[in-house]
Design an enzyme around this catalytic site. Sequence first.
Site, PDB file in Angstrom:
ATOM      1  N   GLU A   1       0.845  -1.189   0.000  1.00 55.96           N
ATOM      2  CA  GLU A   1       0.000   0.000   0.000  1.00 55.96           C
ATOM      3  C   GLU A   1       0.883   1.243   0.000  1.00 55.96           C
ATOM      4  O   GLU A   1       1.838   1.296   0.764  1.00 55.96           O
ATOM      5  CB  GLU A   1      -0.904   0.045   1.247  1.00 55.96           C
TER       6      GLU A   1
ATOM      7  N   GLY B   1       3.498   1.838  10.874  1.00 52.40           N
ATOM      8  CA  GLY B   1       3.214   1.219  12.169  1.00 52.40           C
ATOM      9  C   GLY B   1       2.821  -0.221  11.947  1.00 52.40           C
ATOM     10  O   GLY B   1       3.282  -1.129  12.613  1.00 52.40           O
ATOM     11  N   ALA B   2       1.934  -0.413  10.973  1.00 54.75           N
ATOM     12  CA  ALA B   2       1.480  -1.756  10.627  1.00 54.75           C
ATOM     13  C   ALA B   2       0.730  -1.692   9.305  1.00 54.75           C
ATOM     14  O   ALA B   2       0.373  -0.609   8.842  1.00 54.75           O
ATOM     15  CB  ALA B   2       0.558  -2.292  11.716  1.00 54.75           C
ATOM     16  N   MET B   3       0.492  -2.867   8.706  1.00 56.44           N
ATOM     17  CA  MET B   3      -0.214  -2.913   7.424  1.00 56.44           C
ATOM     18  C   MET B   3      -1.197  -4.076   7.430  1.00 56.44           C
ATOM     19  O   MET B   3      -0.843  -5.206   7.763  1.00 56.44           O
ATOM     20  CB  MET B   3       0.818  -3.055   6.297  1.00 56.44           C
ATOM     21  N   GLU B   4      -2.429  -3.765   7.014  1.00 57.28           N
ATOM     22  CA  GLU B   4      -3.551  -4.683   7.222  1.00 57.28           C
ATOM     23  C   GLU B   4      -3.717  -5.770   6.169  1.00 57.28           C
ATOM     24  O   GLU B   4      -4.841  -6.259   5.988  1.00 57.28           O
ATOM     25  CB  GLU B   4      -4.847  -3.862   7.269  1.00 57.28           C
ATOM     26  N   ASN B   5      -2.657  -6.189   5.481  1.00 59.57           N
ATOM     27  CA  ASN B   5      -2.788  -7.243   4.473  1.00 59.57           C
ATOM     28  C   ASN B   5      -3.756  -8.319   4.960  1.00 59.57           C
ATOM     29  O   ASN B   5      -3.639  -8.796   6.093  1.00 59.57           O
ATOM     30  CB  ASN B   5      -1.435  -7.899   4.204  1.00 59.57           C
TER      31      ASN B   5
ATOM     32  N   HIS C   1      -6.752  -1.367  15.244  1.00 62.80           N
ATOM     33  CA  HIS C   1      -6.855  -0.636  13.976  1.00 62.80           C
ATOM     34  C   HIS C   1      -6.772  -1.596  12.792  1.00 62.80           C
ATOM     35  O   HIS C   1      -7.609  -1.584  11.894  1.00 62.80           O
ATOM     36  CB  HIS C   1      -5.714   0.394  13.942  1.00 62.80           C
ATOM     37  N   GLU C   2      -5.754  -2.449  12.812  1.00 58.13           N
ATOM     38  CA  GLU C   2      -5.539  -3.339  11.657  1.00 58.13           C
ATOM     39  C   GLU C   2      -6.642  -4.387  11.537  1.00 58.13           C
ATOM     40  O   GLU C   2      -7.037  -4.765  10.441  1.00 58.13           O
ATOM     41  CB  GLU C   2      -4.172  -4.031  11.765  1.00 58.13           C
TER      42      GLU C   2
ATOM     43  N   HIS D   1      -9.620  -3.010   9.890  1.00 57.73           N
ATOM     44  CA  HIS D   1      -9.417  -2.948   8.432  1.00 57.73           C
ATOM     45  C   HIS D   1      -9.844  -4.224   7.723  1.00 57.73           C
ATOM     46  O   HIS D   1     -10.124  -4.207   6.530  1.00 57.73           O
ATOM     47  CB  HIS D   1      -7.940  -2.748   8.113  1.00 57.73           C
TER      48      HIS D   1
END
Length: 1035
Positions: A304, A438-442, A473-474, A477
């Site tokens: 992303e 911070g993080a990624m919601e794959n 949060h993730e 998502h």
Amino acid sequence: MDLFDSHSTEHANLPRNMIENSMFEEEPDVVDLAKDSTAFPTFPALDPDEVAYEPRSSRLLVRGLGENDMDEDEEDCESSARLLGMSFMNRSSAHRSSSSPYTRQAPPRSCSRPSARTMVVCVLFLVIVASMTMVLYFLPGCTFTKAGCRKPNKTTPVEPIYPISTNGELFPWAQLRLPYSIHPISYDLTLNPNLDDMTFTGQTVINMTVLHNTKRIVLHGANLNITKATFKLGDGEVKDVTVLEYKPRQQLAVKFSEELKAGQYCVLTLDYSATLSHTYDGFYNSSYTDKDGNRRVLAATQFEPLYARKAFPCFDEPSFKATFLIKISRKQDYMTLSNMPKAKSTLLPNGLVQDEFERTSVKMSTYLVAFIVSNFTPISKNVSNTLVSVYSVPEKKEHTDYALDTASKLLEFYNSFFEIEYPLKKLDLVAIPDFLAGAMENWGLITFRETTLLVGKESSPLEKQVVASVIAHELAHQWFGNLVTMSWWNDLWLNEGFATYMQYMSLQTVLPQLDTGNLFLSVRFRAMDKDALNSSHSVSTEVNTPEQVEEMFDSVSYEKGASILLMLNTSLPGDQQFRKGIIEYLKEFSGANTDTDDLWNSLTKVEVSTHHQNVSEMMNSWTSQKGFPLVTVSRNGDEVNLTQEHFLLTSENATHASSLWNIPVTYVNDSCSLAPECRQVFNLKTKSGTLKVPKSVKWLKLNYRNTGFYIVHYGNEGWAALIDALSKNVSVLTHEDRASLIHNIFALSRFGRVSFQQVLNVLEYMPSETESAPVTEALLQLNRIYRLLDKRQESGLVARMRSYILMHFGSLMKSQTWGEEKSVSKQELRSSLLGMACSMKEENCTQQAKSLFKQYVDSNETFRIPGDLQHVVFSVAAQSDKDWTTLHSMYERVAYDAEKRKILQALASTEDTRRLVWVLKAGLEGDIIQTQDLPLIISTVCNGFAGYLFAWDFIQENWDRLIEKFPVGSFAIQTIIKSATSQFSTQAHLNQVQAFFSSLKERGSQMRSVQEALETIRLNQRWMDENLPTLRKRL
Ligand SMILES: [Zn+2]
């Protein structure tokens, strides 16, 4: 995606080539301009989806040719000549004759009507044309063979101007966005990464359907070397095809001589090779040092927003959803992860193992695809029908329990809250040692920084709050973003605003002990601070270029998005209405893409109450215009008049004249001010409105608990009544309401609506304040002024401000304990009070900090400093030579990331300028200090007096390297610019900042954060001019 925090940053990087390419885009292919659009019959008429968009560069040229007020012939010749002249000067200066090849005063007017007078010039000109034609002919990507002086037909609509592919052929697509004529159905990806030489090969098989008749397939690919391409239409034969590439837009295309017909299916198979990315995006390599001191390499992905195209050829826009089947080969001592569970593993003849994952059971956008090759180890747990696992490097396995437990609870919460089960059979949460966001919601494979996933058993509640917030949060998502996705990045807030809102909402239910309410309140204040600037943008706003897409990852999409959802939720009658509306929305658009209106329509549909309220009507005023309102209250007996205006801090070039918001104004009064039942609502849709209150009411507080996104000015009398009430009894208002008054009064002072004396009047009650939210807000605001004065070298005023703060907060500072503390809000309170006290070198504070550090060192680091105090203690220690060195060696030794970051902040807070320069350089080099932490370093250095000018120089000198690491427009770059400039308040600095950024041109001058920086400096300057006399008199 989670941006982590304002000191840190998020996500992926623009590759070097893309930045260069975007510069290159400014310099158009000459043939574009010169080509006769009718001379390319092989190109189809416009696709149904090919709207008349002109790329920026060509539009400039078309204007250059057609919009001057000169005679047509003259202007035509002039424009061509200008181009030639420019090329001539740039590329053939050795051949330049003494008569200028082109000057505006003497244009080669006779191009189409030669006359004797200009014959000489024309002959010369023609020679130049001929020689340039030859020169340009041999330039790659440049075929100047069709040039000539032609009259542009002004009445014909602009035809798309097709660019030139890398192989010299015309590229059949001229827009940034892909055509909609072909849609992918499924991808089969085979990836063979080689972690020894950091390269990979891949094969991508794309099954597609034709939506409109077309002669081309256009998709994305960046830095992929396509080695073989075949195409199959329906049941036809497999044929080799040529893939064209247009690098500036990272697009690939295949042209066909015959039309593909709507309804047909086809398959494109592309074999390619590439290098693993050395930045934080695409399929990138990362490494860490294990407990035996060996360097371990791994490869992970971050797609992303625009980087899936760096790992495999694809339709890399969020609305092109498809299913994915992924196969990855690895060495036997490695493991792989992807979105889906592993289906099987096969030993390959070359000794490697190929892991094959199940085909995704859901259609998803390319930015959510993920895969990892590493030696991580998991812990797992079954939750409903999902296997939840947390992965980390093996030596940090003991730090994964909290994340597993939290993720499991949150998954159960969301499953029942949304009334839609998480659709995959597994959910992995992976801590990656090198990760920018911070993080990624794959989907099914959420990636994190170590700091945002791993916590030790003894970590403080504040550290757990960070981890729980990011997980919440993730996970949100997985519904908002993954299941229902915004159609395009202009509505990024539908993903991010929602996930941010849900993160606070879910934690208040699932882990109330983490007390995330204050955190959410303070992010709403910060979102307002930014949105009050003219450089802000509407929540839903137009975006086209990659830089604009990057810029959407900011506090407007995240925090303002979340704030207006909170406002909506609290203003809807009935607490289940909001939830019903979003369930309706998720069910209706499950698997699809949406825009903002779809959400409001779903929420409007469930409206069943008697006070019927059109959600679309109300919310459009909050998403379609930037900024927010100031509500001014004036009272006359039982009549209270409310007026609204745009709270815009700078009026220069403002475009706000007629902004109106549909504001659900809430209010309480002295007879009932604390309980939710006290709250009354008045809908202010017009410029002004009047509400009635009993005459006996002594005071009103608007924006109950600050759940609305607006600021309130009570007028002199209104403020006086509130100040009086607070001086008698602090608890007459909720702590959120007190914090809201403090935030608002500082904002009004910055706006120039109240004097600083009025601010001081409100703060008079502070010595009796003990709650975290109002104290931290007051300290944050005072600290801003303290730092500005410090940077202005107003040493007398700095000393007086210090005394003022100690007088108002000193006793509360002294009463703070230095031992373990369980309550989150008490931790917040003391870290903010002690942080301020120690940074002002208050004796008691620094002594305590030094003594804790000594105990820590003497005990061989077995004595534990409470997590929330580590920052304060380390920062005090870093001021001494010896302890700075101790911290430096600790930094290299400590494995736990949260602690490491606090040590790093301490190292960067020293007043020793040589050391500051070292820290900055080391952050850029990335060997000792990871480059992912450079934005944090810069923001810390800029806070101090010793380093802020060094940091500014450093940024200017290293700008090109910075944008190599962090893409132009990205949150990391936004943070760097803001940190470096937000404490300037003089004309000289304004001029410097302006000059530097305008010199960057396409390397960043157009960024919104540059406008924000300039605006902030002007505001600082204005505030200082207006308030220095008051400060001198009153402090
Ligand atoms: Zn997010």
